[in-house]
Design an enzyme around this catalytic site. Sequence first.
Site, short mmCIF file in Angstrom:
data_model
loop_
_atom_site.label_atom_id
_atom_site.label_comp_id
_atom_site.label_asym_id
_atom_site.label_seq_id
_atom_site.Cartn_x
_atom_site.Cartn_y
_atom_site.Cartn_z
N GLN A 1 0.82 -1.21 0.00
CA GLN A 1 0.00 0.00 0.00
C GLN A 1 0.85 1.26 0.00
O GLN A 1 2.06 1.20 0.22
CB GLN A 1 -0.91 0.00 1.23
CG GLN A 1 -0.14 -0.16 2.54
CD GLN A 1 -1.03 -0.65 3.68
OE1 GLN A 1 -2.24 -0.68 3.57
NE2 GLN A 1 -0.42 -1.03 4.78
N ASP B 1 -1.25 0.59 13.38
CA ASP B 1 -0.94 1.90 13.94
C ASP B 1 -0.78 1.87 15.46
O ASP B 1 -0.36 2.85 16.06
CB ASP B 1 -2.01 2.93 13.53
CG ASP B 1 -3.41 2.49 13.93
OD1 ASP B 1 -3.54 1.72 14.91
OD2 ASP B 1 -4.37 2.90 13.26
N ASP C 1 0.63 -12.34 6.65
CA ASP C 1 -0.77 -12.32 6.26
C ASP C 1 -1.62 -12.90 7.39
O ASP C 1 -1.41 -14.03 7.84
CB ASP C 1 -0.96 -13.14 5.00
CG ASP C 1 -2.37 -13.00 4.47
OD1 ASP C 1 -2.62 -12.04 3.75
OD2 ASP C 1 -3.21 -13.86 4.81
N ASP D 1 -9.36 -5.55 12.99
CA ASP D 1 -9.42 -4.16 12.51
C ASP D 1 -8.86 -4.09 11.09
O ASP D 1 -7.84 -3.46 10.83
CB ASP D 1 -8.63 -3.27 13.48
CG ASP D 1 -8.92 -1.80 13.25
OD1 ASP D 1 -9.85 -1.49 12.48
OD2 ASP D 1 -8.21 -0.95 13.82
#
Lengths: 505, 531
Positions: free
Chosen positions: A242, A295, A349, A367
Amino acid sequence: MDNKQAVDKPLLLLLSVFVVATCGLIYELIAGTVASYLLGDSVTQFSTIIGAYLFSMGIGSYLSKFFKDKLLNWFVKIEIMVGLIGGISSTLLFTLFGLAVSFKVILYALVGITGLLVGLEIPLLMRILEHRYEFKDLVSKVFTFDYIGALLASIIFPLVMIPHLGLMRTSYLFGLINISVALIVAFKFSKELNNHLSLKLYGFLSALLLLLGFIFSNYLMTWTESLVFNENIIYSCSSPYQRIVLTQDKKDLRLYLNGNLQFSAVDEYRYHEALVHPLMHQHNYKKILVLGGGDGMAVRELLKYPQITSITLVDLDAKMTDLFSKNSLLQQLNQASLVHPKVKVINTDAFQWLKSQPEQFDGIVVDFPDPSNYAIGKLYSTLFYQVLYDKLADSGMVVIQSTSPLVAPKSFWCINNTLQFAGFKTLPYHTNVPSFGEWGFHLAAKHQPRLLTYAIPIQTRYFTIDEFNKSTYFTPDMKVDTKEINKLNNQMLVHLFEQEWSVYQ
Amino acid sequence: MKRKEFISVLWSSSLIGSACNQFSLQPISVTINGPAHHLGHQLRQPSKLVAKETKNIKTLIIGGGVSGLTTAYFLKKNGYEQFLLLELNDRVGGNALAGNNHITGYPYGAHYITIPDANDKPLISFLHEVGVIVGFNEQQLPIINEEFICHAPDERHFMNGIWNDGLIPHQQISEADRQQFQRFFALMHEYKLSMGKDGKHAFTIPVQSASMDEKWLQLDDVSFHDFLTKNGITSGALYWYINYCLKDDFGGHAQQVSAWAGLHYFASRRGNAANAESDAVITWPEGNYWLVNKLKKDLQEHIINNSLAVEVDDQSRDTILVKVKQEHHTFNVKANQVVMATPHFINKRLLKQPPEAFNKLTIESSPWAVINITLNADFASTRGIPLSWDNIIYGAENLGYVHAQHQAIRLPNQDTVITLYYCFCKQTPALERQKIQLWNEDDWKTFVIDELKQAHPNIKHYMSNIEVWIWGHGMVLPAVGLKKKLLKIKHEYSSKRILFAHTDYSGISIFEEAFHQGLSAANQILHAHQG
């Protein structure tokens, strides 16, 4: 007339016709390519752009009759303008796509201006050369060069330019070529030109601008990105999975993954408190698993429960977890949760890992990003939830971020159905996070999850047990009757999600 | 931030990125491979090889494809240990072989099975044992492991510049074409319901369970093309679709394939599952090699790889002598029973004195290329339906490509692998074989890029590796008249000592047929053993 001398160097002028024609067509192809990239439907984009371009050339030709004298001056000026506008066109289009209310107006205006200027050039040039050749030769020569230039452009654009330079650099390069021709003409015909010094200065400045654009087009990419983000980018990088972008504005720090907002520092506590505390509040869970959430914000909330003995966080992207472990600004936000001794970070993963590891967990926080594509849709499937069920202790509980029940009620209740299909008893709830909107979650367990009855002294800014109990009530606009279940062989959730969010635009 | 902006950010960042980065010129490496033909060609001079030792075994299985492995699997399962299996390649798998790289496993050949027929109890119980079927619902319908049912989106086709849903070009064809499609499927449905006087389905898999009524068998005498013409099928789009299907399953087009076989493609499937459509497929990144791994799991001590049987001599009364060649070594195997799980053209060479009728029978098979391409996953960003499991290009000669990672349940990386299937069946198989034998790496590279550029004009800029796997004899071509010839052979040449177990003798080369070929042989051996 100021063109008496010019006729002595006709070949140079004819060559410039050739260059102008090549460059003109290249700009048109760039506009077409950018438009079909950004707007889709390449047939429509190319045909309307070619049409608009040719039509504007016609307007340019018509307007040429209003240029009475100083034709060579005009010719050089126009060449510089064409080069400048064409050169920055692709950067301009990419930049404005994110900002403009109506991108098409800008697109066609740009095509129109380029076409108009190129359309002016041929008639002007023919008039400059009118006494040098017989009319039939003049027409034949000018148009021969014109059309050969067009042919060259149409061949090198797809075969050489785009493969080797990419769109931005191609337009800068041709802008430079265009201006170089203008400059050569300006130098060769210094005497015939009025005010040739200022023309040369304009030429050099424009060329310099394009050269810088050519060299720094990689940085420009980030810059156009920052314009689209509307905020200051303080960090950006691409991982194999990403594009990670951090922006800061006044007191707000935001994280975007692939352009999707992950959190805003101003109100992320609402999201993360709502995600973690209903799961943890009345339970003595010790062994915790977090899937996604690189995060570290969910872990920060979890660490408020001293009974927890271990937190395993599985996030695919090492760049994400590294960033949030090491950067001091971000450590302030997640209170250095990722480097806490109880926390173990695994970069792999989540589905693969969960399936292959033997342990069970008391509390699991799921999440993941929203199910906006088929790859992520698999992480919301019956198969995934069956694996999750197996890895959950009998008295344990799972919480799952489940997109917005207000914007995407079918998606939200589809997740609920899918969890129940996999054997879970569920308790859906929702909360308001201003930067996201109304956001939904599911508590899921092997027993029926219940409302909270007593509070635990945990420091929170938003979460209270009353607020949570209220949030399990859904107003009618968030309720929808759907029986859809998200399976790998129907990927129903991705369809619903796409449907519902596209309407919301 | 508004949704529209999200999307525009995504667009612009990824597009600028790709416009600037995707065209880096990386070299494309090409490898050409195939089943061990270097060994295979030694078959031609068996007498020159001298055996130094002799092994004794009750049962010898020659060939480690799905048929031979199934025989071995059922022997082992029933406690019969007295057998060996010879495999020519360095590992078993036959047409279901697979490769792998740092990204994923990918098939070299057969890559899916269909939902099993409720009547096919042995297959259903096998699939249950290996975890493809996880249980049964109240109606006794099998519940298929969701991981293995082809995930959505399963199929798309490229037509008029856009990827459309499904394999049938339903959106962009004329009304007349559409009606012909409807007629064709209605006709096939009728045949699907047809029963013979013997109470068996007219068309079913395995074909050994199909009705033997002359009414159906006579369809073996005409091509599927003639059968279709007779039934008023003329639509070009429909013919393209039918030919695509026939080439994909049989390695031949409607003019080559018999109506009997063609009807087996379109009218024999009546599988039902609790949790999947009846036309769903079951597949894995590595294709049917997943099933091979299950079959061979307990067979290690019985399998001898890199071994070529060069001669089968059944002239002696009580034993069969099989000469076997390894790289530096030749030996004999004395067996009471031999299962020849090898194709017919090999069997003709292996048998020392094949009976005449057996020798006369020719079973054609087209050459195939299965080409695995490693490339950047952005190659697929084309208009319409996103990258699916099966991706076919309308009007193309190739059979489309399969996305190897489609069944993966992890988030994708930047690179992926697609498997392009190509059946060389324009000319006769022999001519086609000659043609591709001469192709070098560059020829294959050009071929692959040309085959795909209609749908993916810039694909070469995304590629990093091309792995060509060539099957000289891909699979049995169920040509006009083959079924009847096979029935005759079965009568004229069957012994208890030599058992033929290969899909060549089914006339249809699919996993289910191979499985039943192998199972029948195993049952005969076990029966003889107990008797």
